[in-house]
Design a protein around this motif. Structure first.
Motif, PDB file in Angstrom:
ATOM      1  N   ARG A  53      35.060  19.220  18.779  1.00 18.50           N
ATOM      2  CA  ARG A  53      34.322  19.683  19.955  1.00 18.50           C
ATOM      3  C   ARG A  53      33.599  18.517  20.630  1.00 18.50           C
ATOM      4  O   ARG A  53      33.583  18.414  21.846  1.00 18.50           O
ATOM      5  CB  ARG A  53      33.359  20.793  19.570  1.00 18.50           C
ATOM      6  N   ARG A  56      36.216  16.251  22.451  1.00 24.41           N
ATOM      7  CA  ARG A  56      37.251  17.064  23.082  1.00 24.41           C
ATOM      8  C   ARG A  56      37.952  16.369  24.240  1.00 24.41           C
ATOM      9  O   ARG A  56      39.160  16.493  24.387  1.00 24.41           O
ATOM     10  CB  ARG A  56      36.696  18.418  23.518  1.00 24.41           C
ATOM     11  N   THR A 119      41.555  21.668  26.882  1.00 25.81           N
ATOM     12  CA  THR A 119      40.149  21.628  27.272  1.00 25.81           C
ATOM     13  C   THR A 119      39.945  22.351  28.590  1.00 25.81           C
ATOM     14  O   THR A 119      40.846  22.460  29.410  1.00 25.81           O
ATOM     15  CB  THR A 119      39.650  20.172  27.407  1.00 25.81           C
ATOM     16  N   ASP A 120      38.729  22.860  28.757  1.00 20.79           N
ATOM     17  CA  ASP A 120      38.319  23.553  29.978  1.00 20.79           C
ATOM     18  C   ASP A 120      39.338  24.616  30.391  1.00 20.79           C
ATOM     19  O   ASP A 120      39.861  24.613  31.504  1.00 20.79           O
ATOM     20  CB  ASP A 120      38.078  22.547  31.104  1.00 20.79           C
ATOM     21  N   ARG A 128      35.980  31.420  29.352  1.00 20.78           N
ATOM     22  CA  ARG A 128      36.202  29.993  29.562  1.00 20.78           C
ATOM     23  C   ARG A 128      35.931  29.290  28.240  1.00 20.78           C
ATOM     24  O   ARG A 128      34.923  29.550  27.595  1.00 20.78           O
ATOM     25  CB  ARG A 128      35.280  29.469  30.653  1.00 20.78           C
ATOM     26  N   ASP A 130      35.671  25.458  26.424  1.00 20.34           N
ATOM     27  CA  ASP A 130      35.636  24.010  26.640  1.00 20.34           C
ATOM     28  C   ASP A 130      36.639  23.311  25.730  1.00 20.34           C
ATOM     29  O   ASP A 130      37.118  22.224  26.041  1.00 20.34           O
ATOM     30  CB  ASP A 130      34.228  23.446  26.463  1.00 20.34           C
TER      31      ASP A 130
END
Length: 149
Positions: A53, A56, A119-120, A128, A130
């Motif tokens: 995380r 990322r 990601t995102d 959503r 991340d």
């Protein structure tokens, strides 16, 4: 919880199999009294969830392997199950790593998840992420032996 657009009275027990109006899928959580688990730590060739995380953006699009305990499963969302994983780096309160999969797993299982890190990620304007292990291969492992079960 709302059933067919109506709220249940305060203190009403949950109704098995009921879903809130407009909700898709069903959630299964390890936070209930029946499922107990021990958070695993990363093994050789695996990355701790907190590190994935934190890094990322640098890891985006690259293959990632994490070992975690399944703490929550949201079933059948756009043809995939959303599996929430935790390990010793996240503890019980840190953000979980979410993996999408067609594999069947249950809360409390320790699994090895492998996938390219996305990601995102926006899921239909509703959720959503991340960081997401999209279309992950999940293998149940016997953590005591650090191998497949």
């Amino acid at each position: 919880a709302a059933i067919a657009g109506r709220a249940m009275p305060p203190g009403h027990p949950p109704i098995a199999g009921a879903q809130a109006a407009g909700q898709t899928g069903a959630q299964v959580s390890a936070s209930g009294p029946e499922v107990r688990y021990t958070l695993p730590s990363a093994g050789p060739g695996e990355t701790p969830i907190a590190e994935v995380r934190a890094r990322r953006l640098a890891l985006a699009g690259t293959p990632v392997r994490v070992r975690g305990v399944v703490v929550k499963v949201t079933r059948a969302v756009l043809g995939r199950d959303y599996v929430h994983l935790r390990d010793t780096s996240t503890g019980d309160a840190g953000p979980a790593m979410v993996a999408t999969t067609t594999a069947t797993v249950e809360p409390g299982w320790t699994v090895l998840a492998a996938a390219a890190l996305a990601t995102d990620v926006d899921v239909g304007g509703v959720m959503r992420y991340d960081a997401l292990l999209r279309d992950a291969t999940l293998t149940r492992v016997d953590d005591a032996k650090r191998g497949p079960r």
